[in-house]
Motif scaffolding. Structure first.
Motif, PDB file in Angstrom:
ATOM      1  N   ALA A 142     107.082  15.988  87.333  1.00  0.00           N
ATOM      2  CA  ALA A 142     106.625  17.106  87.095  1.00  0.00           C
ATOM      3  C   ALA A 142     106.695  17.873  85.557  1.00  0.00           C
ATOM      4  O   ALA A 142     107.323  18.215  85.055  1.00  0.00           O
ATOM      5  CB  ALA A 142     107.341  18.215  87.867  1.00  0.00           C
ATOM      6  N   ALA A 189     100.931  17.808  83.403  1.00  0.00           N
ATOM      7  CA  ALA A 189      99.787  17.016  83.606  1.00  0.00           C
ATOM      8  C   ALA A 189     100.215  17.728  85.616  1.00  0.00           C
ATOM      9  O   ALA A 189      99.427  18.306  86.120  1.00  0.00           O
ATOM     10  CB  ALA A 189      99.391  15.974  84.596  1.00  0.00           C
ATOM     11  N   GLY A 190     101.518  17.501  85.974  1.00  0.00           N
ATOM     12  CA  GLY A 190     101.239  17.580  87.315  1.00  0.00           C
ATOM     13  C   GLY A 190     101.712  19.011  87.671  1.00  0.00           C
ATOM     14  O   GLY A 190     101.303  20.086  88.758  1.00  0.00           O
ATOM     15  N   GLU A 229     113.440  15.141  85.925  1.00  0.00           N
ATOM     16  CA  GLU A 229     114.094  15.699  85.120  1.00  0.00           C
ATOM     17  C   GLU A 229     114.526  17.600  85.443  1.00  0.00           C
ATOM     18  O   GLU A 229     114.066  17.854  87.083  1.00  0.00           O
ATOM     19  CB  GLU A 229     113.128  16.596  84.290  1.00  0.00           C
ATOM     20  CG  GLU A 229     112.531  15.461  82.864  1.00  0.00           C
ATOM     21  CD  GLU A 229     111.553  15.385  82.171  1.00  0.00           C
ATOM     22  OE1 GLU A 229     112.097  16.111  80.648  1.00  0.00           O
ATOM     23  OE2 GLU A 229     110.590  15.920  81.966  1.00  0.00           O
ATOM     24  N   PRO A 254     105.662  19.773  73.470  1.00  0.00           N
ATOM     25  CA  PRO A 254     105.508  19.552  71.728  1.00  0.00           C
ATOM     26  C   PRO A 254     106.621  20.390  70.714  1.00  0.00           C
ATOM     27  O   PRO A 254     106.551  19.826  69.669  1.00  0.00           O
ATOM     28  CB  PRO A 254     103.628  20.443  71.772  1.00  0.00           C
ATOM     29  CG  PRO A 254     103.311  20.132  73.205  1.00  0.00           C
ATOM     30  CD  PRO A 254     104.508  20.230  73.882  1.00  0.00           C
ATOM     31  N   LEU A 314     109.155  20.882  70.954  1.00  0.00           N
ATOM     32  CA  LEU A 314     110.696  19.837  71.063  1.00  0.00           C
ATOM     33  C   LEU A 314     110.987  18.323  69.604  1.00  0.00           C
ATOM     34  O   LEU A 314     111.905  18.577  69.667  1.00  0.00           O
ATOM     35  CB  LEU A 314     110.576  18.489  71.994  1.00  0.00           C
ATOM     36  CG  LEU A 314     110.674  19.587  73.604  1.00  0.00           C
ATOM     37  CD1 LEU A 314     111.262  17.758  74.753  1.00  0.00           C
ATOM     38  CD2 LEU A 314     111.280  20.744  73.662  1.00  0.00           C
ATOM     39  N   HIS A 320     114.256  15.668  90.948  1.00  0.00           N
ATOM     40  CA  HIS A 320     114.049  14.377  92.061  1.00  0.00           C
ATOM     41  C   HIS A 320     113.526  13.099  91.901  1.00  0.00           C
ATOM     42  O   HIS A 320     112.583  13.463  91.273  1.00  0.00           O
ATOM     43  CB  HIS A 320     113.858  15.229  93.977  1.00  0.00           C
ATOM     44  CG  HIS A 320     114.473  15.627  94.170  1.00  0.00           C
ATOM     45  ND1 HIS A 320     115.928  15.341  94.986  1.00  0.00           N
ATOM     46  CD2 HIS A 320     114.927  16.889  94.657  1.00  0.00           C
ATOM     47  CE1 HIS A 320     116.335  16.283  95.772  1.00  0.00           C
ATOM     48  NE2 HIS A 320     115.618  17.508  95.051  1.00  0.00           N
ATOM     49  N   ALA A 322     101.593  11.877  88.176  1.00  0.00           N
ATOM     50  CA  ALA A 322     101.663  12.009  86.868  1.00  0.00           C
ATOM     51  C   ALA A 322     102.884  12.153  86.113  1.00  0.00           C
ATOM     52  O   ALA A 322     103.341  13.003  86.183  1.00  0.00           O
ATOM     53  CB  ALA A 322     101.388  14.118  87.585  1.00  0.00           C
ATOM     54  N   THR A 323     103.238  10.583  86.433  1.00  0.00           N
ATOM     55  CA  THR A 323     104.238  10.326  85.889  1.00  0.00           C
ATOM     56  C   THR A 323     104.663   9.751  84.383  1.00  0.00           C
ATOM     57  O   THR A 323     106.091   9.697  84.202  1.00  0.00           O
ATOM     58  CB  THR A 323     104.955   9.266  87.027  1.00  0.00           C
ATOM     59  OG1 THR A 323     103.826   7.689  86.365  1.00  0.00           O
ATOM     60  CG2 THR A 323     105.112   8.779  88.094  1.00  0.00           C
ATOM     61  N   CYS A 382     105.198   9.486  80.579  1.00  0.00           N
ATOM     62  CA  CYS A 382     105.205   7.550  79.935  1.00  0.00           C
ATOM     63  C   CYS A 382     107.286   7.886  78.870  1.00  0.00           C
ATOM     64  O   CYS A 382     107.834   8.791  79.320  1.00  0.00           O
ATOM     65  CB  CYS A 382     105.201   7.966  78.420  1.00  0.00           C
ATOM     66  SG  CYS A 382     103.361   7.328  78.492  1.00  0.00           S
ATOM     67  N   ASN A 425     104.917   5.270  82.527  1.00  0.00           N
ATOM     68  CA  ASN A 425     105.532   5.011  84.143  1.00  0.00           C
ATOM     69  C   ASN A 425     104.742   4.199  84.970  1.00  0.00           C
ATOM     70  O   ASN A 425     103.941   5.680  85.123  1.00  0.00           O
ATOM     71  CB  ASN A 425     106.132   6.246  84.187  1.00  0.00           C
ATOM     72  CG  ASN A 425     107.116   6.633  83.063  1.00  0.00           C
ATOM     73  OD1 ASN A 425     108.297   5.454  82.818  1.00  0.00           O
ATOM     74  ND2 ASN A 425     107.385   7.795  82.671  1.00  0.00           N
ATOM     75  N   ASP A 476      99.487  11.132  80.636  1.00  0.00           N
ATOM     76  CA  ASP A 476      99.625  10.251  79.900  1.00  0.00           C
ATOM     77  C   ASP A 476      99.861   9.409  80.948  1.00  0.00           C
ATOM     78  O   ASP A 476      99.961   7.555  79.564  1.00  0.00           O
ATOM     79  CB  ASP A 476     101.116  10.513  79.397  1.00  0.00           C
ATOM     80  CG  ASP A 476     100.985  11.565  78.215  1.00  0.00           C
ATOM     81  OD1 ASP A 476     100.118  11.947  77.403  1.00  0.00           O
ATOM     82  OD2 ASP A 476     102.505  11.478  77.329  1.00  0.00           O
ATOM     83  N   SER A 512      98.043  13.675  75.258  1.00  0.00           N
ATOM     84  CA  SER A 512      98.163  14.766  74.433  1.00  0.00           C
ATOM     85  C   SER A 512      98.452  15.958  75.464  1.00  0.00           C
ATOM     86  O   SER A 512      97.893  15.823  76.867  1.00  0.00           O
ATOM     87  CB  SER A 512      97.120  14.365  74.535  1.00  0.00           C
ATOM     88  OG  SER A 512      95.638  15.270  74.991  1.00  0.00           O
ATOM     89  N   ALA A 561      96.363  15.856  79.602  1.00  0.00           N
ATOM     90  CA  ALA A 561      97.198  16.620  81.017  1.00  0.00           C
ATOM     91  C   ALA A 561      96.522  17.574  81.677  1.00  0.00           C
ATOM     92  O   ALA A 561      96.306  17.762  82.707  1.00  0.00           O
ATOM     93  CB  ALA A 561      98.671  16.668  80.613  1.00  0.00           C
TER      94      ALA A 561
END
Ligand SMILES: Cc1cc2nc3c(=O)[nH]c(=O)nc-3n(C[C@H](O)[C@H](O)[C@H](O)COP(=O)(O)OP(=O)(O)OC[C@H]3O[C@@H](n4cnc5c(N)ncnc54)[C@H](O)[C@@H]3O)c2cc1C
Length: 428
Positions: A11, A14-15, A37, A45, A47, A80, A108-109, A111, A247, A280, A297, A301
Motif C-alpha cells: 500500500a 502504486a498500490g 506500514e 517525496p 520525506l 498487515h 506493488a511492494t 523497495c 521487494n 518500484d 519515481s 508508480a
C-alpha cells in the motif's frame, strides 16, 4: 476463486493509485489494499525535503485520507504484511495467518534501502530513509543544535537530505564512491552543476571515496567515519542513501520471474496472467530504454497503476508512458523527462552559470530526453515531444537562438517511434 476481486499487495504510491484508478474506471468488485506500514499509503517525496524542515506537516504526507478508502469501498488493511501467495488456490496469506482470495493480484511492494556493508553500520545515528517513521527519526535528529552530518551516497535522496540538512544549519559532508555524483541518473553537465550548488552552500562533497568503517562512543552512538586510505571524519549523524533493493520475496516465493525486480511484460503482467507487478518493484520493458528497466519515481508508480487498472477493467494496453522525475535542492527545481543517463550526444541550452538551463539528450540523432534546471517550460515541452515521438535534431538544437518552443506546435511527423498517449500525473 473470486474473479471480480482484486488484492493489491503493498500500500504505497502504486498500490493506492491502483485501487483508486480501479474505482475511477467503474470496477465494482472487491478491492483489498494490504500494506505493512501502519500509517497507510504515504507520499514519499516530501520525506527528504519539506518534512525534515517542518514545512510539510505529517498529515500532508498521507496520500489520501481514510475517508477516501471508505467512500470508495476500498478495504485498506494498513499494518498487515502479505507473507505468501498461493497461485494454485488464488489466495494470499498474511503474516497474521489470514487468507484472502483474489481474482487478480497486483504486487506493488516497492523497495527497501540498501544498508552500508561496513563494520559499525548498525550504530545508533546511522539511518536510512524510506518511510514516515524513518523521516520522523531524521527530522528529530536534525531539529536540535548544529551537528556533523555525513551523507553516504550522492544520489537524489542523499543530495536532497544534504541540502535540507545544510539549510537547517548543520555541517554536512557527502561521501560518494563513484567518481561523480548522480552517475546513474544525470548527464555530467547537470550533475556537476548540482554538485556546484552544494559546494557553494558549504557542503563538503567527496567523490570517488569509499566508507570502510564507522566507530561509536561508549553509548553506541556513531562518532567517526573512516574512509579508504584511513581518513577519518567526525560524524554525529550518518544518513545512508546508496540505493534500494526491490521487494521481490513474494514473487520469488510464488515462483515468478525475478531479477533486480519482478519481471513483467509490456502489459505489466508477470509470468502468471492473473498477477501484475508495478511501481518500484517491477522490471518492465521500456520503449525508451529498449530493454527491461526498473524506475523509482512517482510518475512511474502512478502511470503503471492506471495501466493495470485499465487492463483489469478490460482495456489492456502496453505501458508506454514517458518517464519523468523531479528533485528539489536549495530551491533549485531539477526536472527530467525521458531517460537521460546514456545519451551519445548532448546539447546544453540556456544559462549554466546562472542556474537556468537544459541539457537535451540524443541517441542516434533522436531526442531521448532533457534535464532542466529552473526551466519548467523545456521540461513540459520535452515530455510532449517524447510522447509524440519527435523532437529537434542535435544540429538544430545547436543553432544560435534555438528554442524548444518551436517544436511545441502541431505534432511533427513521427521519427522512428510510435506516438504514445501521455497521461497526466502529479503536477510538478
Ligand atoms: C525519501 C524519498 C524521496 C523521494 N522523492 C521523490 C521525488 O522527488 N520524485 C519522485 O518521482 N519520486 C521520489 N521518490 C520515489 C517515490 O516515492 C517512489 O518511486 C514511489 O513511492 C514508488 O511507489 P511504490 O508503490 O512502487 O513503492 P512504495 O511507495 O515504497 O510502496 C510499497 C509499499 O509496499 C509495502 N510492502 C512491501 N512488501 C510488503 C508485503 N509483503 N506486504 C505488505 N506490504 C508490503 C512497503 O512497506 C511499502 O509501504 C522518493 C522516495 C523516497 C523514499
Amino acid at each position: 476463486m473470486a474473479a471480480d476481486s482484486v488484492v493489491v499487495a503493498g500500500a504505497g504510491q502504486a498500490g493506492a493509485d491502483t485501487a483508486a484508478a480501479l474505482r475511477a474506471k467503474g470496477f465494482t468488485g472487491r478491492i483489498t489494499l494490504i500494506g505493512d506500514e501502519p500509517g497507510g499509503p504515504c507520499d514519499r517525496p516530501p520525506l527528504s525535503k519539506g518534512y525534515l524542515t517542518g514545512a510539510v506537516a505529517p498529515e500532508e504526507t498521507v496520500l489520501r485520507p481514510p475517508s477516501f478508502y471508505a467512500a470508495q469501498d476500498i478495504e485498506l488493511m494498513a499494518g498487515h504484511r502479505v507473507a505468501s501467495v498461493d497461485r494454485d488456490r488464488h489466495t494470499v496469506c498474511l503474516a497474521s495467518g489470514l487468507r484472502l482470495p483474489y481474482g487478480t493480484l497486483v504486487l506493488a511492494t516497492g523497495c527497501r534501502p540498501r544498508t552500508l556493508p561496513v563494520p559499525g553500520a548498525s550504530l545508533s545515528g546511522v539511518l536510512t530513509l524510506r518511510g514516515t517513521a524513518d523521516a520522523e527519526d531524521l527530522r528529530l535528529r536534525l531539529s536540535g543544535s548544529p551537528k556533523r552530518v555525513v551523507v553516504v551516497g550522492a544520489g537524489f535522496i542523499g543530495l536532497e537530505v544534504a541540502a535540507t540538512a545544510r539549510g537547517l544549519g548543520h555541517e554536512v559532508t557527502v561521501v560518494e564512491a563513484q567518481p561523480r555524483a548522480l552517475a546513474r541518473a544525470l548527464t555530467p553537465v547537470m550533475a556537476e552543476r548540482v554538485v556546484t550548488g552544494h559546494r557553494d552552500a558549504g557542503v563538503r562533497v567527496l567523490l570517488g571515496r569509499e566508507v570502510t568503517a564507522l566507530y561509536g562512543d561508549g553509548t553506541g552512538r556513531v562518532r567517526v567515519m573512516e574512509l579508504d586510505g584511513g581518513e577519518r571524519i567526525a560524524a554525529d549523524l550518518v544518513v545512508v542513501g546508496i540505493g534500494v533493493v526491490p521487494n521481490t520475496d513474494l514473487a520469488l516465493g510464488a515462483g515468478l520471474g525475478v531479477g533486480d525486480g519482478i519481471v513483467v511484460d509490456s502489459h505489466l503482467r508477470t509470468d502468471d496472467p492473473d498477477i501484475y507487478a508495478i511501481g518500484d518493484c517491477a522490471r518492465f520493458p521500456s520503449p525508451y530504454a529498449g530493454r527491461h528497466i526498473r524506475l523509482e519515481s512517482v510518475q512511474n508508480a502512478t502511470d503503471q497503476a492506471r495501466c493495470v487498472a485499465a487492463a483489469i477493467c478490460g482495456e489492456p494496453a502496453p505501458y508506454t508512458a514517458v518517464p519523468w522525475f523531479w528533485s528539489e535542492q536549495y530551491g533549485l527545481r531539477l526536472q527530467m523527462a525521458g531517460l537521460t543517463a546514456a545519451p551519445d550526444e548532448t546539447v546544453t541550452v540556456g544559462d549554466v552559470a546562472g542556474g537556468r538551463f537544459s541539457v537535451l539528450c540524443f541517441r542516434g540523432g533522436l531526442l531521448i530526453g532533457a534535464e532542466s534546471l529552473n526551466r519548467p517550460a523545456d521540461h513540459g515541452i520535452t515530455r510532449r515531444l517524447l510522447a509524440a515521438g519527435t523532437g529537434p535534431s542535435p544540429e538544430a538544437a545547436r543553432e544560435p537562438g534555438f528554442d524548444l518552443k518551436t517544436f511545441a506546435r502541431p505534432p511533427a511527423p513521427v521519427r522512428g517511434r510510435a506516438p504514445v498517449q501521455e497521461r497526466q500525473t502529479t503536477p510538478v
